[in-house]
Design a protein around this motif. Structure first.
Motif, PDB file in Angstrom:
ATOM      1  N   GLY A  82      30.935  29.333 -10.619  1.00 50.22           N
ATOM      2  CA  GLY A  82      30.606  30.269  -9.555  1.00 50.22           C
ATOM      3  C   GLY A  82      30.032  31.565 -10.088  1.00 50.22           C
ATOM      4  O   GLY A  82      30.096  31.859 -11.284  1.00 50.22           O
ATOM      5  N   ALA A  83      29.471  32.359  -9.162  1.00 48.11           N
ATOM      6  CA  ALA A  83      28.756  33.581  -9.542  1.00 48.11           C
ATOM      7  C   ALA A  83      29.636  34.589 -10.259  1.00 48.11           C
ATOM      8  O   ALA A  83      29.146  35.370 -11.069  1.00 48.11           O
ATOM      9  N   ARG A  84      30.939  34.595  -9.973  1.00 52.60           N
ATOM     10  CA  ARG A  84      31.830  35.576 -10.593  1.00 52.60           C
ATOM     11  C   ARG A  84      32.756  34.950 -11.640  1.00 52.60           C
ATOM     12  O   ARG A  84      33.658  35.598 -12.137  1.00 52.60           O
ATOM     13  N   GLY A  85      32.524  33.672 -11.946  1.00 55.83           N
ATOM     14  CA  GLY A  85      33.368  32.979 -12.914  1.00 55.83           C
ATOM     15  C   GLY A  85      32.949  33.258 -14.340  1.00 55.83           C
ATOM     16  O   GLY A  85      31.964  33.961 -14.598  1.00 55.83           O
ATOM     17  N   PRO A  86      33.670  32.696 -15.310  1.00 54.55           N
ATOM     18  CA  PRO A  86      33.300  32.889 -16.711  1.00 54.55           C
ATOM     19  C   PRO A  86      32.015  32.141 -17.061  1.00 54.55           C
ATOM     20  O   PRO A  86      31.688  31.129 -16.428  1.00 54.55           O
ATOM     21  N   PHE A  87      31.290  32.638 -18.038  1.00 53.77           N
ATOM     22  CA  PHE A  87      30.055  32.013 -18.509  1.00 53.77           C
ATOM     23  C   PHE A  87      30.365  31.285 -19.816  1.00 53.77           C
ATOM     24  O   PHE A  87      30.298  31.866 -20.892  1.00 53.77           O
ATOM     25  N   VAL A  88      30.730  30.020 -19.691  1.00 53.67           N
ATOM     26  CA  VAL A  88      31.121  29.197 -20.828  1.00 53.67           C
ATOM     27  C   VAL A  88      29.964  28.261 -21.159  1.00 53.67           C
ATOM     28  O   VAL A  88      29.522  27.484 -20.312  1.00 53.67           O
ATOM     29  N   ASP A  89      29.476  28.345 -22.402  1.00 52.19           N
ATOM     30  CA  ASP A  89      28.344  27.509 -22.811  1.00 52.19           C
ATOM     31  C   ASP A  89      28.675  26.030 -22.707  1.00 52.19           C
ATOM     32  O   ASP A  89      29.742  25.595 -23.137  1.00 52.19           O
TER      33      ASP A  89
ATOM     34  N   ASP B 210      17.845  40.331 -28.700  1.00 55.44           N
ATOM     35  CA  ASP B 210      19.031  39.867 -29.409  1.00 55.44           C
ATOM     36  C   ASP B 210      20.323  40.030 -28.609  1.00 55.44           C
ATOM     37  O   ASP B 210      21.372  40.387 -29.150  1.00 55.44           O
ATOM     38  N   HIS B 211      20.206  39.722 -27.310  1.00 55.62           N
ATOM     39  CA  HIS B 211      21.360  39.651 -26.407  1.00 55.62           C
ATOM     40  C   HIS B 211      21.184  38.466 -25.468  1.00 55.62           C
ATOM     41  O   HIS B 211      20.060  38.044 -25.189  1.00 55.62           O
ATOM     42  N   ASP B 212      22.324  37.974 -24.983  1.00 62.35           N
ATOM     43  CA  ASP B 212      22.223  37.029 -23.880  1.00 62.35           C
ATOM     44  C   ASP B 212      22.472  37.786 -22.577  1.00 62.35           C
ATOM     45  O   ASP B 212      23.050  38.877 -22.566  1.00 62.35           O
ATOM     46  N   TYR B 213      21.962  37.217 -21.506  1.00 59.72           N
ATOM     47  CA  TYR B 213      22.137  37.760 -20.166  1.00 59.72           C
ATOM     48  C   TYR B 213      22.724  36.673 -19.284  1.00 59.72           C
ATOM     49  O   TYR B 213      22.225  35.548 -19.285  1.00 59.72           O
ATOM     50  N   HIS B 214      23.771  37.025 -18.547  1.00 59.29           N
ATOM     51  CA  HIS B 214      24.388  36.087 -17.623  1.00 59.29           C
ATOM     52  C   HIS B 214      23.555  36.051 -16.347  1.00 59.29           C
ATOM     53  O   HIS B 214      23.314  37.091 -15.731  1.00 59.29           O
ATOM     54  N   GLY B 215      23.129  34.836 -15.960  1.00 58.65           N
ATOM     55  CA  GLY B 215      22.230  34.680 -14.829  1.00 58.65           C
ATOM     56  C   GLY B 215      22.893  34.017 -13.642  1.00 58.65           C
ATOM     57  O   GLY B 215      23.723  33.113 -13.792  1.00 58.65           O
ATOM     58  N   VAL B 216      22.500  34.466 -12.437  1.00 53.55           N
ATOM     59  CA  VAL B 216      22.970  33.883 -11.188  1.00 53.55           C
ATOM     60  C   VAL B 216      21.756  33.625 -10.309  1.00 53.55           C
ATOM     61  O   VAL B 216      20.966  34.542 -10.041  1.00 53.55           O
TER      62      VAL B 216
ATOM     63  N   GLU C 226      21.097  24.336  -5.282  1.00 52.94           N
ATOM     64  CA  GLU C 226      21.985  24.833  -6.337  1.00 52.94           C
ATOM     65  C   GLU C 226      22.971  23.760  -6.781  1.00 52.94           C
ATOM     66  O   GLU C 226      23.288  23.652  -7.957  1.00 52.94           O
ATOM     67  N   ARG C 227      23.456  22.942  -5.841  1.00 56.24           N
ATOM     68  CA  ARG C 227      24.391  21.878  -6.211  1.00 56.24           C
ATOM     69  C   ARG C 227      23.719  20.829  -7.086  1.00 56.24           C
ATOM     70  O   ARG C 227      24.355  20.222  -7.936  1.00 56.24           O
ATOM     71  N   LEU C 228      22.425  20.590  -6.850  1.00 58.52           N
ATOM     72  CA  LEU C 228      21.691  19.615  -7.646  1.00 58.52           C
ATOM     73  C   LEU C 228      21.262  20.174  -8.996  1.00 58.52           C
ATOM     74  O   LEU C 228      20.960  19.414  -9.918  1.00 58.52           O
ATOM     75  N   THR C 229      21.195  21.496  -9.104  1.00 61.50           N
ATOM     76  CA  THR C 229      20.747  22.121 -10.358  1.00 61.50           C
ATOM     77  C   THR C 229      21.892  22.957 -10.942  1.00 61.50           C
ATOM     78  O   THR C 229      22.738  22.444 -11.645  1.00 61.50           O
ATOM     79  N   TRP C 230      21.910  24.256 -10.650  1.00 57.21           N
ATOM     80  CA  TRP C 230      22.962  25.143 -11.146  1.00 57.21           C
ATOM     81  C   TRP C 230      22.895  26.451 -10.391  1.00 57.21           C
ATOM     82  O   TRP C 230      21.868  26.838  -9.840  1.00 57.21           O
ATOM     83  N   LYS C 231      24.031  27.132 -10.359  1.00 53.70           N
ATOM     84  CA  LYS C 231      24.117  28.469  -9.787  1.00 53.70           C
ATOM     85  C   LYS C 231      24.081  29.513 -10.897  1.00 53.70           C
ATOM     86  O   LYS C 231      23.537  30.588 -10.727  1.00 53.70           O
TER      87      LYS C 231
END
Length: 195
Positions: free
Chosen positions: A91-98, A45-51, A60-65
């Protein structure tokens, strides 16, 4: 890498995202093999920010980082299950916006979290994300993927390292795809399985 130590129970002082980002797949495999167990109750019952780690930049440019993995203890089904969620790419250190479609998060790659049985050598310290059990469409190739995950901090499960391989019956086909997960927000709205 500096900042982490291995002994007895696996990684004890942890390794940071900044230390993981420059590592090649051989070094990432070593960190994975020396990881610590993962507490499934902490995941629930948590989300995890993935890189994403280890992939060429063109992929990564064709998919996602960056992405989210969301874990949910499903009392109705009696399992720990989850899904991947698309996020805006900052980016890896940016915000995680759905990212959303029609006001709902864009989800894909549903999975169950299980014991690491039948995994490649060196991947059995933590848990296994099994996309084959996630009720994905039978023709969706994601159902062939498996992700062993380990803790990067012994005795805790808030920072994880995972790796993706392809399961084809008795064959385990490695990929260069590793990923870092860091515990984010509590889950508010569980997403039902796709089928």
């Amino acid at each position: 890498p500096r900042g982490w130590a291995v002994g007895g129970g696996g990684v004890s002082s942890g390794i940071t995202l900044d230390e993981l980002l420059p590592l090649d797949t051989r070094a990432l495999a070593t960190v994975l093999a020396e990881g610590a167990p993962v507490d499934p109750d902490v995941l629930a019952d948590h989300d995890y920010h993935g890189v994403s780690l280890g992939l060429p930049q063109v992929v990564e440019r064709l998919t996602w980082k960056t992405f989210k993995k969301v874990f949910h203890h499903d009392p109705e089904r009696g399992v720990l299950r989850g899904w991947n969620q698309r996020v805006e790419q900052h980016g890896a250190r940016g915000p995680f916006v759905d990212r959303q479609r029609r006001g709902r998060p864009i989800t894909f790659g549903h999975f169950h979290v299980v014991a690491p049985e039948g995994v490649p050598a060196g991947c059995d310290r933590g848990l296994l994300i099994d996309y084959g059990a996630g009720s994905n469409h039978p023709l969706d190739p994601v159902g062939r993927l498996r992700d062993p995950i380990v803790s990067l901090v012994g005795g805790a499960s808030h920072r994880l390292l995972g790796w993706t391989y392809v399961w084809l019956g008795k064959l385990r086909i490695p990929t260069p795809s590793y990923f870092y997960l860091e515990r984010g927000a509590p889950l508010r709205d569980p997403v039902p399985p796709p089928h």
